[in-house]
Design a protein around this motif. Structure first.
Motif, PDB file in Angstrom:
ATOM      1  N   TRP A   1     -48.011  19.497  -1.417  1.00  0.00           N
ATOM      2  CA  TRP A   1     -49.277  19.434  -0.692  1.00  0.00           C
ATOM      3  C   TRP A   1     -49.257  20.292   0.565  1.00  0.00           C
ATOM      4  CZ3 TRP A   1     -50.846  16.397   3.855  1.00  0.00           C
ATOM      5  CH2 TRP A   1     -52.238  16.420   4.058  1.00  0.00           C
ATOM      6  N   LEU A   2     -48.161  20.230   1.317  1.00  0.00           N
ATOM      7  CA  LEU A   2     -48.057  21.034   2.532  1.00  0.00           C
ATOM      8  C   LEU A   2     -48.106  22.524   2.209  1.00  0.00           C
ATOM      9  CD1 LEU A   2     -45.301  19.028   4.450  1.00  0.00           C
ATOM     10  CD2 LEU A   2     -47.748  19.116   4.978  1.00  0.00           C
ATOM     11  N   THR A   3     -47.438  22.923   1.132  1.00  0.00           N
ATOM     12  CA  THR A   3     -47.460  24.328   0.729  1.00  0.00           C
ATOM     13  C   THR A   3     -48.871  24.762   0.347  1.00  0.00           C
ATOM     14  OG1 THR A   3     -45.177  24.158  -0.079  1.00  0.00           O
ATOM     15  CG2 THR A   3     -46.469  26.034  -0.839  1.00  0.00           C
ATOM     16  N   GLU A   4     -49.558  23.911  -0.412  1.00  0.00           N
ATOM     17  CA  GLU A   4     -50.926  24.207  -0.817  1.00  0.00           C
ATOM     18  C   GLU A   4     -51.843  24.326   0.393  1.00  0.00           C
ATOM     19  OE1 GLU A   4     -53.878  24.392  -4.145  1.00  0.00           O
ATOM     20  OE2 GLU A   4     -51.728  24.731  -3.922  1.00  0.00           O
ATOM     21  N   GLU A   5     -51.703  23.380   1.321  1.00  0.00           N
ATOM     22  CA  GLU A   5     -52.544  23.388   2.509  1.00  0.00           C
ATOM     23  C   GLU A   5     -52.359  24.679   3.313  1.00  0.00           C
ATOM     24  OE1 GLU A   5     -54.826  20.745   4.269  1.00  0.00           O
ATOM     25  OE2 GLU A   5     -55.071  21.218   2.149  1.00  0.00           O
ATOM     26  N   LEU A   6     -51.102  25.046   3.539  1.00  0.00           N
ATOM     27  CA  LEU A   6     -50.811  26.204   4.375  1.00  0.00           C
ATOM     28  C   LEU A   6     -51.192  27.511   3.708  1.00  0.00           C
ATOM     29  CD1 LEU A   6     -47.359  25.138   5.847  1.00  0.00           C
ATOM     30  CD2 LEU A   6     -49.418  25.614   7.174  1.00  0.00           C
ATOM     31  N   PHE A   7     -50.792  27.691   2.460  1.00  0.00           N
ATOM     32  CA  PHE A   7     -50.878  29.016   1.856  1.00  0.00           C
ATOM     33  C   PHE A   7     -52.114  29.231   0.982  1.00  0.00           C
ATOM     34  CE2 PHE A   7     -46.479  28.502   3.044  1.00  0.00           C
ATOM     35  CZ  PHE A   7     -46.208  29.727   3.637  1.00  0.00           C
ATOM     36  N   THR A   8     -52.820  28.168   0.661  1.00  0.00           N
ATOM     37  CA  THR A   8     -54.081  28.325  -0.070  1.00  0.00           C
ATOM     38  C   THR A   8     -55.280  28.127   0.847  1.00  0.00           C
ATOM     39  OG1 THR A   8     -53.069  27.578  -2.139  1.00  0.00           O
ATOM     40  CG2 THR A   8     -55.477  27.503  -2.004  1.00  0.00           C
ATOM     41  N   TYR A   9     -55.183  27.131   1.731  1.00  0.00           N
ATOM     42  CA  TYR A   9     -56.344  26.779   2.547  1.00  0.00           C
ATOM     43  C   TYR A   9     -56.180  27.095   4.035  1.00  0.00           C
ATOM     44  CZ  TYR A   9     -57.621  24.337  -1.704  1.00  0.00           C
ATOM     45  OH  TYR A   9     -57.923  24.043  -3.001  1.00  0.00           O
TER      46      TYR A   9
ATOM     47  N   ALA B   1     -53.386  33.314   8.368  1.00  0.00           N
ATOM     48  CA  ALA B   1     -52.405  33.970   7.497  1.00  0.00           C
ATOM     49  C   ALA B   1     -51.448  34.852   8.297  1.00  0.00           C
ATOM     50  CB  ALA B   1     -53.125  34.791   6.429  1.00  0.00           C
ATOM     51  N   ALA B   2     -51.955  35.510   9.344  1.00  0.00           N
ATOM     52  CA  ALA B   2     -51.082  36.366  10.153  1.00  0.00           C
ATOM     53  C   ALA B   2     -49.987  35.556  10.832  1.00  0.00           C
ATOM     54  CB  ALA B   2     -51.918  37.105  11.206  1.00  0.00           C
TER      55      ALA B   2
END
Length: 415
Positions: free
Chosen positions: A249-257, A290-291
């Motif tokens: 979930w943390l990965t999805e939150e950070l890198f998708t949203y 993202a930066a």
């Protein structure tokens, strides 16, 4: 307690904390347990921003003296609730006659926090709900409380934290706390997350009941679950499932949203009877551009390569390290401490050797803050990630961080 009484009480707690920090800097022995007990008792009664700050600090297990961290951690699970008559007044102010809306409201809260507490209830239509009720009068004392918190944070100068960074960090925290006062915003966040994860079968976001919500009361459908902090004795397969859910979930939150749940204390997450992860509280969500992610991954890349010069360059790109005198020896030791979590194969987050090394490194990090000068937004982000890390530790997670990190590092290198 009247406003001037709150101010005097907070000032007294701040002075006591400052005296302990100064004594420690001067080499005097400090009774951190006694200080922690005093902070627990005082902040549990006062609630509000100072208690919230202490709860955040309690997640920084690697920075605080263990006795102090243990006492502050009690604020996350044993905070004294506000008496029911005062909470009932707040509910009546919002709903009017309670019997016309609810069949029953449990007077005893099943959760109490810094800004409000949660009561189970049943509506006249038979729906089981939870009511998150903001402490009465909190909005009126928020700014005076924040002024006292700012004074407390200035104690960080004794730990060589640059004042400009402390001020920026305070503004980040203050903006977050002001946002948490509007429960309608959290209701919108719950609705947004439910839509975002509608196809995810292992994540549960409680449904806000818009007709029952207001600026100081948040109504959600009741979703039972075992809080993450109570899973330490659960079967290993269940703990590993929850650890995987949290990491995914943390990965999805950070890198998708491009967002991150910024209140990671263990009471905000639970496991339901089907082994799904429940996220109860979305009052604090921060954007992560993202930066910023790219530069943080560049720092991780240099760390895993054990490249202190590369680590220093990444720190500069993050907005820190504006002075001279790169602490290359500290970079090397940090790289050696972090590397074991990223070797190929599943790594045990419960390995006490890793925690011991990180804790031993912390005083050196504090001592070098005048040279590191981490930017406020990165400091808050890193401490939030640290809170999620300790949740994985509590679960005894075994995760293949090498496998998880390689695609992300490749993404950063490609940009």
């Amino acid at each position: 307690m009247r406003e001037h009484g709150r101010t005097r009480r907070l000032l007294g707690l701040g002075m006591r904390t400052g005296g302990a920090l100064l004594g420690s800097r001067l080499g005097r022995e400090t009774d951190w347990r006694t200080l922690g007990e005093a902070l627990f008792e005082g902040l549990s009664e006062l609630k509000g921003p100072a208690m919230k700050l202490a709860q955040i600090m309690a997640q920084w297990d690697d920075l605080l003296p263990p006795d102090l961290a243990d006492e502050l951690a009690r604020l996350q699970r044993q905070a004294e609730p506000m008496p029911w008559p005062k909470i009932r007044e707040a509910l009546v102010a919002h709903y009017g006659e309670l019997d016309s809306v609810f069949e029953e409201i449990e007077p005893t809260p099943f959760a109490s926090a810094s800004m409000g507490q949660v009561h189970r209830a049943t509506t006249r239509q038979g729906d089981r709900v939870v009511l998150k009720v903001q402490y009465p009068g909190l909005a009126e004392v928020l700014e005076s409380d924040l002024a006292q918190v700012r004074r407390m944070m200035r104690l960080g100068r004794w730990l060589k934290v640059p004042q400009v960074r402390l001020d920026a960090l305070f503004e980040e925290l203050a903006e977050s706390l002001r946002g948490e006062l509007d429960y309608r915003a959290e209701a919108r966040a719950l609705a947004r997350y439910r839509e975002r994860y509608t196809a995810c079968d292992w994540l549960v976001i409680p449904e806000p009941l818009e007709a029952l919500c207001g600026p100081h009361v948040l109504a959600m459908r009741y979703v039972p679950g075992t809080p993450l902090r109570e899973l330490e004795a659960a079967p290993d397969d269940l703990r590993q499932k929850m650890a995987t859910h949290l990491a995914d979930w943390l990965t999805e939150e950070l890198f998708t949203y491009g967002e991150l749940h910024a209140d990671p204390h263990a009471g905000n997450f639970a496991c339901d009877t089907e082994g799904r992860m429940v996220v109860y509280d979305l009052g604090a969500v921060i954007p992560v551009p993202a930066a910023r992610l790219k530069t943080m991954l560049e720092l991780l890349d240099a760390t895993l390569a054990q490249d202190p010069l590369g680590m220093d360059e990444a720190m500069r790109r993050l907005g820190g390290r504006q002075g001279e005198g790169a602490p290359l020896a500290l970079y090397r030791e940090a790289a050696e401490a972090v590397a074991p979590l990223f070797v190929p194969g599943p790594q045990n987050f419960g390995d006490v050797r890793i925690h011991r090394r990180l804790r031993e490194l912390s005083p050196r990090v504090w001592a070098a803050l005048d040279r590191l000068q981490p930017p406020a937004d990165t400091l808050l982000l890193s401490r939030t990630l640290n809170g999620h890390y300790w949740n994985l530790v509590r679960l005894g997670a075994r995760l293949n961080m090498y496998e998880r990190s390689q695609p992300l590092l490749g993404w950063a290198r490609s940009l």
